[in-house]
Design a protein around this motif. Structure first.
Motif, short mmCIF file in Angstrom:
data_model
loop_
_atom_site.label_atom_id
_atom_site.label_comp_id
_atom_site.label_asym_id
_atom_site.label_seq_id
_atom_site.Cartn_x
_atom_site.Cartn_y
_atom_site.Cartn_z
N ARG A 31 0.83 -1.21 0.00
CA ARG A 31 0.00 0.00 0.00
C ARG A 31 0.86 1.25 0.00
O ARG A 31 0.53 2.23 -0.65
CB ARG A 31 -0.92 0.01 1.21
N SER A 69 0.77 4.06 -2.82
CA SER A 69 0.51 5.44 -2.46
C SER A 69 1.60 6.37 -3.00
O SER A 69 1.31 7.46 -3.50
CB SER A 69 0.43 5.55 -0.94
N ASP A 93 1.07 9.38 -5.64
CA ASP A 93 1.50 10.76 -5.35
C ASP A 93 2.40 11.29 -6.45
O ASP A 93 2.28 12.44 -6.87
CB ASP A 93 2.22 10.83 -4.00
#
Length: 176
Positions: free
Chosen positions: A37, A41, A45
């Motif tokens: 995860r 992420s 981003d």
């Protein structure tokens, strides 16, 4: 002739095979471990940051193109905008003041603008209201007392439309 390989030859062959195996594994990497995860992420981003940077770069590019086009128009025109402004009639100082007041009252909250506008002379109220957007005028009228809103509406209905030229400095406007 001696056909027995020497230790040096065997070591060289093993080193060559190792180099070949490393090259093949680098070209075809093994399937990686599943993405975490945190990794997902971070990738997200980075993707958002890259999209935002691309959007800003595009906006800057468009502004630069507009600036270049404006500069070319100015150079090609040879000062035509300045001449056009010199030929236009000067704006009446009162018209400028009323337009500025209209912008100020439009920026205010309607309930506060109504309180202040009710305190002004009727001619000033009419001139300011005429220069405001219809929606702003309606909201302010809705927040005025019914008597003052009716009086302002009647005065606006009686006075000539703003397209008519303003009277000279010493003249008064005729009321029907």
């Amino acid at each position: 002739m001696n056909l027995r390989p020497s230790l040096l030859m065997l070591t060289a062959a093993a080193a060559g095979a190792s180099v070949l195996a490393n090259g093949v594994s680098a070209a075809n990497p093994a399937p990686s471990a599943p993405e975490t995860r945190l990794g997902a992420s971070i990738k997200q981003d980075f993707a958002q940051r890259d999209q935002e940077a691309a959007r800003r770069a595009r906006a800057l590019e468009l502004r630069e193109q507009a600036a270049r086009a404006a500069e070319q128009r100015l150079q090609a025109g040879g000062g035509a905008p300045q001449r056009a402004a010199a030929n236009s009639p000067p704006r009446d100082a009162n018209e400028e003041r009323f337009s500025e007041l209209a912008r100020i009252y439009q920026a205010m909250r309607p309930n506060r603008a109504a309180i202040v506008l009710e305190q002004l002379e009727m001619d000033v109220q009419v001139e300011v209201a005429r220069r405001m957007r219809e929606r702003s005028t309606g909201l302010i009228l809705a927040n005025m007392s019914p008597q003052r809103a009716a009086a302002l509406t009647m005065a606006m209905a009686r006075m000539p439309q703003p397209q008519a030229p303003f009277p000279s400095a010493g003249g008064q406007r005729a009321k029907p």
